[in-house]
Write a protein that holds these residues in place. Structure first.
Motif, PDB file in Angstrom:
ATOM      1  N   ASP A   1       6.157  18.470  -6.520  1.00 34.44           N
ATOM      2  CA  ASP A   1       5.441  18.214  -5.527  1.00 34.44           C
ATOM      3  C   ASP A   1       4.344  19.136  -5.600  1.00 34.44           C
ATOM      4  N   GLU A   2       4.644  20.482  -5.527  1.00 31.13           N
ATOM      5  CA  GLU A   2       3.704  21.400  -5.412  1.00 31.13           C
ATOM      6  C   GLU A   2       2.762  21.465  -6.516  1.00 31.13           C
ATOM      7  N   TYR A   3       3.175  21.274  -7.680  1.00 30.90           N
ATOM      8  CA  TYR A   3       2.372  21.217  -8.997  1.00 30.90           C
ATOM      9  C   TYR A   3       1.345  20.103  -8.804  1.00 30.90           C
ATOM     10  N   HIS A   4       1.737  18.999  -8.371  1.00 34.62           N
ATOM     11  CA  HIS A   4       0.794  17.925  -8.275  1.00 34.62           C
ATOM     12  C   HIS A   4      -0.204  18.023  -7.147  1.00 34.62           C
ATOM     13  N   ALA A   5       0.052  19.053  -6.073  1.00 35.95           N
ATOM     14  CA  ALA A   5      -0.727  19.225  -4.885  1.00 35.95           C
ATOM     15  C   ALA A   5      -1.882  20.305  -5.322  1.00 35.95           C
ATOM     16  N   GLN A   6      -1.318  21.082  -6.356  1.00 37.29           N
ATOM     17  CA  GLN A   6      -2.359  22.046  -7.201  1.00 37.29           C
ATOM     18  C   GLN A   6      -3.349  21.046  -8.003  1.00 37.29           C
ATOM     19  N   GLN A   7      -2.724  20.155  -8.474  1.00 41.86           N
ATOM     20  CA  GLN A   7      -3.607  19.180  -9.601  1.00 41.86           C
ATOM     21  C   GLN A   7      -4.625  18.466  -8.835  1.00 41.86           C
ATOM     22  N   ILE A   8      -4.481  18.017  -7.543  1.00 39.07           N
ATOM     23  CA  ILE A   8      -5.207  17.329  -6.778  1.00 39.07           C
ATOM     24  C   ILE A   8      -6.184  17.855  -5.796  1.00 39.07           C
ATOM     25  N   ASN A   9      -5.935  19.518  -6.049  1.00 41.42           N
ATOM     26  CA  ASN A   9      -6.521  20.289  -5.036  1.00 41.42           C
ATOM     27  C   ASN A   9      -6.390  20.252  -3.584  1.00 41.42           C
TER      28      ASN A   9
ATOM     29  N   PHE B   1      -2.964  13.575   3.084  1.00 45.81           N
ATOM     30  CA  PHE B   1      -2.789  12.113   3.260  1.00 45.81           C
ATOM     31  C   PHE B   1      -3.653  11.476   1.860  1.00 45.81           C
ATOM     32  N   VAL B   2      -2.605  10.668   1.129  1.00 44.34           N
ATOM     33  CA  VAL B   2      -3.525  10.219  -0.025  1.00 44.34           C
ATOM     34  C   VAL B   2      -3.035   8.421  -0.176  1.00 44.34           C
ATOM     35  N   PHE B   3      -4.081   7.827  -0.176  1.00 44.53           N
ATOM     36  CA  PHE B   3      -3.828   6.436   0.150  1.00 44.53           C
ATOM     37  C   PHE B   3      -4.212   5.746  -1.215  1.00 44.53           C
ATOM     38  N   GLU B   4      -3.012   5.053  -1.916  1.00 47.33           N
ATOM     39  CA  GLU B   4      -3.331   4.352  -3.131  1.00 47.33           C
ATOM     40  C   GLU B   4      -3.996   5.127  -4.250  1.00 47.33           C
ATOM     41  N   ASP B   5      -3.742   6.561  -4.005  1.00 51.32           N
ATOM     42  CA  ASP B   5      -3.986   7.598  -5.280  1.00 51.32           C
ATOM     43  C   ASP B   5      -5.564   7.363  -5.483  1.00 51.32           C
ATOM     44  N   LYS B   6      -6.245   7.221  -4.174  1.00 47.80           N
ATOM     45  CA  LYS B   6      -7.639   6.997  -4.414  1.00 47.80           C
ATOM     46  C   LYS B   6      -8.433   7.727  -3.196  1.00 47.80           C
ATOM     47  N   TYR B   7      -8.120   7.401  -2.068  1.00 50.41           N
ATOM     48  CA  TYR B   7      -8.677   7.862  -0.956  1.00 50.41           C
ATOM     49  C   TYR B   7      -7.699   9.051  -0.154  1.00 50.41           C
ATOM     50  N   ALA B   8      -8.551  10.103   0.331  1.00 48.36           N
ATOM     51  CA  ALA B   8      -7.632  11.356   0.940  1.00 48.36           C
ATOM     52  C   ALA B   8      -8.043  11.560   2.257  1.00 48.36           C
ATOM     53  N   VAL B   9      -7.202  11.767   2.963  1.00 44.58           N
ATOM     54  CA  VAL B   9      -7.389  12.509   4.485  1.00 44.58           C
ATOM     55  C   VAL B   9      -6.800  13.935   4.495  1.00 44.58           C
TER      56      VAL B   9
ATOM     57  N   MET C   1       0.713  -1.325   0.121  1.00 46.11           N
ATOM     58  CA  MET C   1      -0.008  -0.018   0.066  1.00 46.11           C
ATOM     59  C   MET C   1       0.863   1.216   0.088  1.00 46.11           C
ATOM     60  N   LYS C   2       0.577   2.272  -0.889  1.00 43.57           N
ATOM     61  CA  LYS C   2       1.368   3.244  -0.958  1.00 43.57           C
ATOM     62  C   LYS C   2       0.560   4.636  -0.133  1.00 43.57           C
ATOM     63  N   VAL C   3       1.208   5.227   0.650  1.00 45.32           N
ATOM     64  CA  VAL C   3       0.697   6.519   1.374  1.00 45.32           C
ATOM     65  C   VAL C   3       1.466   7.821   0.937  1.00 45.32           C
ATOM     66  N   GLU C   4       0.871   8.750   0.439  1.00 49.44           N
ATOM     67  CA  GLU C   4       1.838   9.970   0.068  1.00 49.44           C
ATOM     68  C   GLU C   4       1.288  11.084   0.895  1.00 49.44           C
ATOM     69  N   ILE C   5       2.043  11.802   1.485  1.00 51.03           N
ATOM     70  CA  ILE C   5       1.709  13.074   2.491  1.00 51.03           C
ATOM     71  C   ILE C   5       2.282  14.184   1.763  1.00 51.03           C
ATOM     72  N   TRP C   6       1.481  15.295   1.787  1.00 46.98           N
ATOM     73  CA  TRP C   6       1.831  16.431   1.577  1.00 46.98           C
ATOM     74  C   TRP C   6       1.982  17.259   2.706  1.00 46.98           C
ATOM     75  N   SER C   7       3.253  17.862   3.068  1.00 47.52           N
ATOM     76  CA  SER C   7       3.152  18.626   4.553  1.00 47.52           C
ATOM     77  C   SER C   7       4.417  19.646   4.281  1.00 47.52           C
ATOM     78  N   ASP C   8       4.418  20.831   5.282  1.00 48.90           N
ATOM     79  CA  ASP C   8       5.592  21.752   5.324  1.00 48.90           C
ATOM     80  C   ASP C   8       6.243  21.428   6.478  1.00 48.90           C
ATOM     81  N   VAL C   9       7.591  21.589   6.511  1.00 45.20           N
ATOM     82  CA  VAL C   9       8.220  21.679   7.852  1.00 45.20           C
ATOM     83  C   VAL C   9       7.924  22.280   9.128  1.00 45.20           C
ATOM     84  N   VAL C  10       7.518  23.631   8.574  1.00 43.40           N
ATOM     85  CA  VAL C  10       6.892  24.655   9.684  1.00 43.40           C
ATOM     86  C   VAL C  10       5.247  24.632   9.970  1.00 43.40           C
ATOM     87  N   CYS C  11       4.904  23.498   9.587  1.00 45.31           N
ATOM     88  CA  CYS C  11       3.425  23.526   9.637  1.00 45.31           C
ATOM     89  C   CYS C  11       3.205  22.649  11.053  1.00 45.31           C
TER      90      CYS C  11
END
Length: 233
Positions: free
Chosen positions: A168-176, A183-191, A1-11
């Motif tokens: 990475d940031e462009y990808h974030a824009q594409q998935i809103n 958090f994105v799980f298996e490119d289908k579910y988001a938290v 299972m793949k989990v992708e996480i967008w975040s900032d260090v100072v968040c």
């Protein structure tokens, strides 16, 4: 299972969310089969720190409130972080632009130590009062992770991983992605957000049940004389 996480260090919620997700992952039966990938997200890409300005003053300016209100906001966040075992020290935190820090995380990925790099940077910022926008500080932190200092300095100076951050940031824009952590799980579910550990646990189970690897079908490579319930061939 793949989990992708967008975040900032100072968040601040990103570090808290990291802990909550990790706590859920520790109890997940298939944790060794989960691949976690960190993606860059800059909350304030054009941020230029002012020497001597505290994190309370910096936050207050961003929110349009008094420095005292900024301190109260940070005090609240300190309490939230404490619930997951993180001792935030905003009095020591140094406001910083995170573009270089994100590049170091990509360098960490190159060396197979992305999660360790992410963790080290967050601890340096929130717990230790280190300047994660400073090149030499990042080189030092990289050395603690066993990265060659010459390589780290050269990569950060040349912007070797700058385009990876932008992708990475462009990808974030594409998935809103509108806020982090995301958090994105298996490119289908988001938290979105630093959700309770229990919710992350539920999502891990749900996604695993839906996407768990199927047992491969057997391929017959030889078929010869054998015995069965009806006798032998």
């Amino acid at each position: 299972m793949k989990v992708e996480i967008w975040s900032d260090v100072v968040c601040p919620f990103c570090y808290i969310g990291k802990r909550k997700f990790e706590n859920a992952l520790k109890e997940f039966a298939h944790r060794d089969e989960v691949e976690v990938v960190w993606h860059s997200f800059e909350l304030t890409p054009d941020f230029q720190p002012i020497p001597g300005e505290s994190i309370h003053e910096s936050l207050a300016k961003k929110k349009g409130v008094s420095a005292e209100e900024g301190r109260k906001m940070n005090d609240y966040m300190t309490g939230v972080a404490k619930e997951v075992g993180l001792a935030y020290d905003f009095d020591r935190a140094i406001p910083a632009n995170t573009f270089l820090a994100h590049q170091l995380i990509h360098l960490g990925a190159h060396h197979g130590r992305q999660d360790a790099t992410k963790e080290r940077l967050m601890a340096a910022y929130y717990l230790e009062g280190q300047n994660i926008g400073d090149l030499e500080t990042l080189v030092k932190l990289g050395a603690e992770l066993a990265f060659d200092s010459t390589e780290t300095r050269a990569a950060l100076t040349a912007g070797t991983y700058a385009e990876a951050v932008r992708q990475d940031e462009y990808h974030a824009q594409q998935i809103n992605v509108r806020g982090v952590p995301f958090f994105v799980f298996e490119d289908k579910y988001a938290v979105s957000g630093a959700q309770p550990t229990e919710l992350f646990a539920e999502v891990l189970e749900k996604v695993w049940d839906e996407f768990k690897p199927a047992k491969p079908a057997l391929t017959m490579v030889a078929d010869g004389p054998a015995c069965g319930p009806e006798g032998c061939d």
